[in-house]
Design a protein around this motif. Structure first.
Motif, PDB file in Angstrom:
ATOM      1  N   PRO A  44       0.710  -1.124  -0.181  1.00  0.00           N
ATOM      2  CA  PRO A  44       0.097   0.027   0.216  1.00  0.00           C
ATOM      3  C   PRO A  44       0.821   1.262  -0.070  1.00  0.00           C
ATOM      4  N   ALA A  45       1.964   1.197   0.618  1.00  0.00           N
ATOM      5  CA  ALA A  45       2.891   2.416   0.543  1.00  0.00           C
ATOM      6  C   ALA A  45       4.146   2.045  -0.705  1.00  0.00           C
ATOM      7  N   THR A  46       3.331   2.451  -1.769  1.00  0.00           N
ATOM      8  CA  THR A  46       4.489   2.243  -3.072  1.00  0.00           C
ATOM      9  C   THR A  46       5.521   2.927  -2.908  1.00  0.00           C
ATOM     10  N   HIS A  47       5.556   4.168  -2.528  1.00  0.00           N
ATOM     11  CA  HIS A  47       6.559   5.094  -2.336  1.00  0.00           C
ATOM     12  C   HIS A  47       7.863   4.494  -1.513  1.00  0.00           C
ATOM     13  N   ASN A  48       7.474   3.675  -0.634  1.00  0.00           N
ATOM     14  CA  ASN A  48       8.772   2.937   0.080  1.00  0.00           C
ATOM     15  C   ASN A  48       8.875   1.666  -0.534  1.00  0.00           C
ATOM     16  N   LEU A  49       8.445   1.310  -1.588  1.00  0.00           N
ATOM     17  CA  LEU A  49       8.876   0.163  -2.355  1.00  0.00           C
ATOM     18  C   LEU A  49      10.008   0.963  -3.531  1.00  0.00           C
ATOM     19  N   ASN A  92      20.027  -2.929   4.986  1.00  0.00           N
ATOM     20  CA  ASN A  92      19.595  -1.507   4.977  1.00  0.00           C
ATOM     21  C   ASN A  92      18.425  -1.355   4.253  1.00  0.00           C
ATOM     22  N   PRO A  93      18.392  -1.685   2.911  1.00  0.00           N
ATOM     23  CA  PRO A  93      17.039  -1.157   2.147  1.00  0.00           C
ATOM     24  C   PRO A  93      15.967  -2.075   2.552  1.00  0.00           C
ATOM     25  N   SER A  94      16.151  -3.158   3.194  1.00  0.00           N
ATOM     26  CA  SER A  94      14.776  -4.040   3.474  1.00  0.00           C
ATOM     27  C   SER A  94      14.038  -3.525   4.367  1.00  0.00           C
ATOM     28  N   GLY A  95      14.253  -2.311   5.248  1.00  0.00           N
ATOM     29  CA  GLY A  95      13.414  -1.593   5.949  1.00  0.00           C
ATOM     30  C   GLY A  95      12.403  -0.943   5.078  1.00  0.00           C
ATOM     31  N   PHE A  96      12.688  -0.540   4.089  1.00  0.00           N
ATOM     32  CA  PHE A  96      11.897   0.381   3.153  1.00  0.00           C
ATOM     33  C   PHE A  96      10.788  -0.944   2.555  1.00  0.00           C
ATOM     34  N   ILE A  97      11.125  -1.989   2.424  1.00  0.00           N
ATOM     35  CA  ILE A  97      10.128  -3.099   1.874  1.00  0.00           C
ATOM     36  C   ILE A  97       9.156  -3.510   2.784  1.00  0.00           C
ATOM     37  N   ALA A  98       9.662  -3.558   4.168  1.00  0.00           N
ATOM     38  CA  ALA A  98       8.787  -3.819   5.317  1.00  0.00           C
ATOM     39  C   ALA A  98       7.645  -2.552   5.438  1.00  0.00           C
ATOM     40  N   ALA A 100       6.621  -0.685   3.050  1.00  0.00           N
ATOM     41  CA  ALA A 100       6.089  -0.671   1.700  1.00  0.00           C
ATOM     42  C   ALA A 100       4.922  -1.618   1.991  1.00  0.00           C
ATOM     43  N   ILE A 101       4.808  -2.693   2.786  1.00  0.00           N
ATOM     44  CA  ILE A 101       3.790  -3.681   3.019  1.00  0.00           C
ATOM     45  C   ILE A 101       3.248  -3.265   4.277  1.00  0.00           C
ATOM     46  N   ASN A 102       3.685  -2.877   5.357  1.00  0.00           N
ATOM     47  CA  ASN A 102       3.189  -2.292   6.413  1.00  0.00           C
ATOM     48  C   ASN A 102       3.588  -1.009   6.837  1.00  0.00           C
ATOM     49  N   PRO A 103       2.989   0.248   6.371  1.00  0.00           N
ATOM     50  CA  PRO A 103       3.562   1.480   6.677  1.00  0.00           C
ATOM     51  C   PRO A 103       3.642   1.809   8.277  1.00  0.00           C
ATOM     52  N   GLU A 104       2.931   1.035   9.008  1.00  0.00           N
ATOM     53  CA  GLU A 104       3.302   1.517  10.432  1.00  0.00           C
ATOM     54  C   GLU A 104       4.415   0.999  11.004  1.00  0.00           C
ATOM     55  N   MET A 105       5.002  -0.087  10.431  1.00  0.00           N
ATOM     56  CA  MET A 105       6.078  -0.879  10.841  1.00  0.00           C
ATOM     57  C   MET A 105       7.140  -0.065  11.135  1.00  0.00           C
ATOM     58  N   GLY A 106       8.127  -0.458  11.945  1.00  0.00           N
ATOM     59  CA  GLY A 106       9.301   0.341  12.295  1.00  0.00           C
ATOM     60  C   GLY A 106       9.055   1.990  12.669  1.00  0.00           C
ATOM     61  N   GLY A 107       7.969   2.057  13.499  1.00  0.00           N
ATOM     62  CA  GLY A 107       7.883   3.378  13.918  1.00  0.00           C
ATOM     63  C   GLY A 107       8.854   3.633  15.037  1.00  0.00           C
ATOM     64  N   ALA A 108       9.460   4.584  15.133  1.00  0.00           N
ATOM     65  CA  ALA A 108      10.527   4.888  15.879  1.00  0.00           C
ATOM     66  C   ALA A 108      10.000   6.048  16.966  1.00  0.00           C
ATOM     67  N   ASN A 109       8.861   5.801  17.492  1.00  0.00           N
ATOM     68  CA  ASN A 109       8.025   6.681  18.625  1.00  0.00           C
ATOM     69  C   ASN A 109       8.725   6.610  19.681  1.00  0.00           C
ATOM     70  N   THR A 110       9.253   5.245  20.180  1.00  0.00           N
ATOM     71  CA  THR A 110       9.722   5.119  21.418  1.00  0.00           C
ATOM     72  C   THR A 110      11.273   5.076  21.475  1.00  0.00           C
ATOM     73  N   THR A 111      11.911   5.193  22.747  1.00  0.00           N
ATOM     74  CA  THR A 111      13.483   5.287  22.731  1.00  0.00           C
ATOM     75  C   THR A 111      13.871   3.982  22.068  1.00  0.00           C
TER      76      THR A 111
END
Length: 140
Positions: A44-49, A92-98, A100-111
């Motif tokens: 759904p987040a094609t820009h991250n792909l 390194n680039p794999s985070g963007f794939i993740a 792209a699949i789940n835009p909420e993934m990898g949120g760095a809102n916590t320490t």
């Protein structure tokens, strides 16, 4: 059995990164221009792909160039550096794939989240950094 670790691992990793990048380019093309709906649901987040595609392409070039420099200068890079370098190139680039699949993934809102994101850059930093310092040591 793991084959002997050599600088050629960088070329193997670069080839894998390029193949991933090509697949991502086609996926993005099918989503954006082909309007393939089931792929849009998966990514759904094609820009991250697209970001991942660009990052894998950059990593391909960097790994290939550093391989050429290492072999040209006859640098002795430790096995552990080559191994972690290859991990970093693909990780390194794999985070963007993740994302792209789940835009909420990898949120760095916590320490903890911020620390985990930063730790993700460590393998590539060690690989590129060590190799760059080895190049400077020989040339300067």
């Amino acid at each position: 059995m793991v084959p002997e670790i050599t600088p050629e691992w960088l070329l193997i990793t670069a080839a894998i990164a390029m193949l991933i990048s090509l697949v991502e380019a086609w996926l993005a093309t099918l989503i954006i221009y082909g309007k393939v709906e089931f792929l849009r649901k998966i990514f759904p987040a094609t820009h991250n792909l697209i970001r991942s595609h660009v990052d894998f392409t950059i990593m391909t070039a960097l790994a290939g160039v550093l391989y050429l420099i290492i072999t040209h200068l006859n640098l002795e890079i430790p096995d552990w550096v080559i191994t972690i370098f290859c991990i970093g190139v693909l990780y390194n680039p794999s985070g963007f794939i993740a994302k792209a699949i789940n835009p909420e993934m990898g949120g760095a809102n916590t320490t903890f989240g911020k620390v985990m994101v930063c730790l993700g850059f460590v393998p590539a930093t060690i690989g590129f950094g060590y190799t760059s310092l080895a190049i400077l040591e020989v040339l300067v």
